[in-house]
Design a protein around this motif. Structure first.
Motif, PDB file in Angstrom:
ATOM      1  N   THR A   2       1.083  -1.330  -0.026  1.00 21.67           N
ATOM      2  CA  THR A   2       0.187  -0.002   0.043  1.00 21.67           C
ATOM      3  C   THR A   2       0.934   1.417   0.052  1.00 21.67           C
ATOM      4  O   THR A   2       2.213   1.172   0.504  1.00 21.67           O
ATOM      5  CB  THR A   2      -0.937   0.207   1.083  1.00 21.67           C
ATOM      6  N   PHE A   3       0.350   2.313  -0.525  1.00 16.28           N
ATOM      7  CA  PHE A   3       0.875   3.499  -0.272  1.00 16.28           C
ATOM      8  C   PHE A   3       0.946   4.216   0.773  1.00 16.28           C
ATOM      9  O   PHE A   3      -0.038   4.309   1.565  1.00 16.28           O
ATOM     10  CB  PHE A   3       0.441   4.414  -1.560  1.00 16.28           C
ATOM     11  N   ASP A   4       2.137   4.718   1.145  1.00 18.36           N
ATOM     12  CA  ASP A   4       2.235   5.520   2.568  1.00 18.36           C
ATOM     13  C   ASP A   4       2.554   6.858   2.241  1.00 18.36           C
ATOM     14  O   ASP A   4       3.735   7.364   1.791  1.00 18.36           O
ATOM     15  CB  ASP A   4       3.421   4.871   3.200  1.00 18.36           C
ATOM     16  N   ALA A  26      -3.074  14.501   8.818  1.00 14.60           N
ATOM     17  CA  ALA A  26      -3.985  14.978   7.612  1.00 14.60           C
ATOM     18  C   ALA A  26      -2.929  14.612   6.376  1.00 14.60           C
ATOM     19  O   ALA A  26      -3.729  14.212   5.319  1.00 14.60           O
ATOM     20  CB  ALA A  26      -3.929  16.532   7.883  1.00 14.60           C
ATOM     21  N   PHE A  27      -1.949  14.668   6.414  1.00 13.17           N
ATOM     22  CA  PHE A  27      -1.009  14.085   5.213  1.00 13.17           C
ATOM     23  C   PHE A  27      -0.979  12.810   4.806  1.00 13.17           C
ATOM     24  O   PHE A  27      -0.667  12.229   3.949  1.00 13.17           O
ATOM     25  CB  PHE A  27       0.567  14.437   5.553  1.00 13.17           C
ATOM     26  N   GLY A  28      -1.513  12.032   6.131  1.00 10.44           N
ATOM     27  CA  GLY A  28      -1.514  10.489   5.938  1.00 10.44           C
ATOM     28  C   GLY A  28      -2.508   9.856   5.085  1.00 10.44           C
ATOM     29  O   GLY A  28      -2.218   8.835   4.498  1.00 10.44           O
ATOM     30  N   VAL A  29      -3.432  10.857   4.763  1.00 13.84           N
ATOM     31  CA  VAL A  29      -4.727  10.196   3.893  1.00 13.84           C
ATOM     32  C   VAL A  29      -4.760  10.868   2.668  1.00 13.84           C
ATOM     33  O   VAL A  29      -5.600  10.623   1.766  1.00 13.84           O
ATOM     34  CB  VAL A  29      -6.065  10.896   4.618  1.00 13.84           C
ATOM     35  N   HIS A  32      -1.904   9.196  -3.689  1.00 15.71           N
ATOM     36  CA  HIS A  32      -0.587   9.357  -4.530  1.00 15.71           C
ATOM     37  C   HIS A  32      -0.590  10.445  -5.517  1.00 15.71           C
ATOM     38  O   HIS A  32       0.537  11.026  -5.472  1.00 15.71           O
ATOM     39  CB  HIS A  32      -0.401   7.775  -5.515  1.00 15.71           C
ATOM     40  N   GLU A  33      -1.607  10.798  -5.979  1.00 16.67           N
ATOM     41  CA  GLU A  33      -1.501  11.808  -7.128  1.00 16.67           C
ATOM     42  C   GLU A  33      -1.396  13.396  -6.335  1.00 16.67           C
ATOM     43  O   GLU A  33      -0.583  14.080  -6.800  1.00 16.67           O
ATOM     44  CB  GLU A  33      -2.959  11.984  -7.864  1.00 16.67           C
ATOM     45  N   GLU A  34      -2.015  13.284  -4.987  1.00 15.88           N
ATOM     46  CA  GLU A  34      -1.875  14.431  -4.248  1.00 15.88           C
ATOM     47  C   GLU A  34      -0.548  14.843  -3.792  1.00 15.88           C
ATOM     48  O   GLU A  34       0.184  15.732  -3.721  1.00 15.88           O
ATOM     49  CB  GLU A  34      -2.830  14.472  -2.912  1.00 15.88           C
ATOM     50  N   VAL A  35       0.187  13.625  -3.473  1.00 15.65           N
ATOM     51  CA  VAL A  35       1.631  13.750  -2.808  1.00 15.65           C
ATOM     52  C   VAL A  35       2.334  14.088  -3.945  1.00 15.65           C
ATOM     53  O   VAL A  35       3.629  14.720  -3.727  1.00 15.65           O
ATOM     54  CB  VAL A  35       2.005  12.166  -2.328  1.00 15.65           C
TER      55      VAL A  35
END
Length: 89
Positions: A2-4, A26-29, A32-35
């Protein structure tokens, strides 16, 4: 696997471990595109907003108006716009 999002942001140097638990959560949710978008903006934001970033890196300890002897409660006009504090007639 899974993507972390948090690990990806740490690897990119966006999260450094000094964030509040709420920010880290908040950053944890993020997807992949947002990161990917945040990572791509990392190099552009300092060039676009140098003054804002300079203050955000520890230069702001209190609002500038409080340094000029304004009461902190007088700095917010929220009550004016929301009608708070009006007496019911």
């Amino acid at each position: 696997m899974t993507f972390d999002a948090r690990e990806a942001l740490r690897t990119a140097g966006i999260l450094t471990g000094s964030e509040s638990p709420a920010v880290t959560q908040a950053f944890g949710v993020l997807t992949h595109e947002e990161v990917d978008m945040l990572v791509s903006l990392k190099g552009r934001i300092p060039a676009a907003l140098p003054e804002v970033l300079a203050h955000s890196l520890g230069g702001w300890t209190a609002p500038e108006a409080t340094q000029q002897n304004f009461e902190p409660g007088m700095l917010c006009a929220c009550g004016i716009w929301s009608g708070a504090g009006q007496n019911a007639s």
